[in-house]
Design an enzyme around this catalytic site. Structure first.
Site, mmCIF file in Angstrom:
data_model
loop_
_atom_site.group_PDB
_atom_site.id
_atom_site.type_symbol
_atom_site.label_atom_id
_atom_site.label_comp_id
_atom_site.label_asym_id
_atom_site.label_seq_id
_atom_site.Cartn_x
_atom_site.Cartn_y
_atom_site.Cartn_z
ATOM 1 C CE LYS A 1 12.024 -3.585 -2.593
ATOM 2 N NZ LYS A 1 12.462 -4.141 -4.347
ATOM 3 N N GLY A 2 7.583 -7.486 0.688
ATOM 4 C CA GLY A 2 7.069 -8.785 1.348
ATOM 5 C C GLY A 2 6.455 -10.097 -0.046
ATOM 6 N N GLY A 3 7.247 -9.381 -1.088
ATOM 7 C CA GLY A 3 7.525 -10.913 -1.768
ATOM 8 C C GLY A 3 6.371 -11.238 -2.570
ATOM 9 C CB THR A 4 2.782 -9.447 -2.253
ATOM 10 O OG1 THR A 4 3.573 -7.845 -2.592
ATOM 11 C CG2 THR A 4 3.038 -8.984 -0.796
ATOM 12 N NE ARG A 5 4.173 -7.755 -10.338
ATOM 13 C CZ ARG A 5 3.721 -7.424 -11.005
ATOM 14 N NH1 ARG A 5 2.570 -6.475 -10.114
ATOM 15 N NH2 ARG A 5 3.339 -7.847 -12.175
#
Ligand code: PPS
EC number: 2.8.2.-
Length: 192
Positions: free
Chosen positions: A145-149
């Site tokens: 959920k760190g925004g890597t996607r």
């Protein structure tokens, strides 16, 4: 015999009418010379006065024109404004060229396609399909959920960047499979 020196008194000088006139004429002459001198000095500082223009014209007629021609001929020729403009070529403006295309009723190219498909020489070996690279040049590492996607999707928009479709989880789950397995993840038909 008694000698009495005769001294002309100032009153006697001014009382003579002839001498009065002489002094008055002298003063008037001085005033007139002063005014003439002032007028000449003023006229020389004001350009374009008819008096001086006519005198210059007379000078040129009397030989000043020939002198001017000889001076001009001795100088190197200066380029005229037309020559200067001719030397300067304005680079074609993209806006102007687009306007010309519209005026000639040419079909409008697909600007989105041109933006997405770069010139062949600018494509990397990854994006043109002829790549031989087996391992990535960059790795996105992040927590859940760190925004890597989102970061991956943003980078994937660039035509020179090719990314794996899914998260391979090589370092945390498949490290024991080795680099051959890892490089296979970049193949299109790879199934984790
Ligand atoms: N720029 C930016 N700012 C704030 N939040 C952002 C941003 N980009 C992605 N996200 C949020 O990140 C969540 C997805 O993170 P991941 O891609 O790492 O998800 S996953 O952990 O791989 O499933 C996901 O959160 P959730 O919607 O709560 O799941 C995204 O909304």
């Amino acid at each position: 015999m008694e000698y009495s020196p005769v001294r002309p008194s100032p009153h006697a000088f001014w009382s003579s009418p002839g001498k009065k006139k002489l002094v008055l004429l002298s003063v008037m002459f001085l005033v007139w010379v002063y005014m003439l001198y002032s007028c000449v000095g003023y006229c020389s500082t004001v350009p374009g006065l008819p008096l001086l223009e006519s005198s210059r014209a007379r000078e040129q007629e009397a030989g000043g024109g020939a002198d001017l021609v000889s001076r001009l001929m001795s100088k190197p020729p200066q380029p005229s404004w037309e020559d200067v403009e001719g030397d300067y070529e304005e680079p074609p403006s993209p806006l102007v060229s687009r306007t010309r295309d519209l005026l000639t009723n040419e079909p409008e190219p697909d600007w989105d396609q041109q933006r997405r498909a770069p010139e062949p020489g600018t494509m990397s070996s990854f994006s043109n399909g002829s790549g031989s690279k087996k391992l990535p040049q960059a790795i996105i590492i992040g927590v859940k959920k760190g925004g890597t996607r989102a970061l991956l999707e943003f980078l994937r928009v660039h035509p020179d960047i090719r990314a794996v479709g899914a998260e391979p989880h090589f370092f945390d789950r498949n490290y024991e499979n080795g680099l051959d397995w890892y490089s296979a993840t970049f193949l299109p038909d790879f199934k984790p």
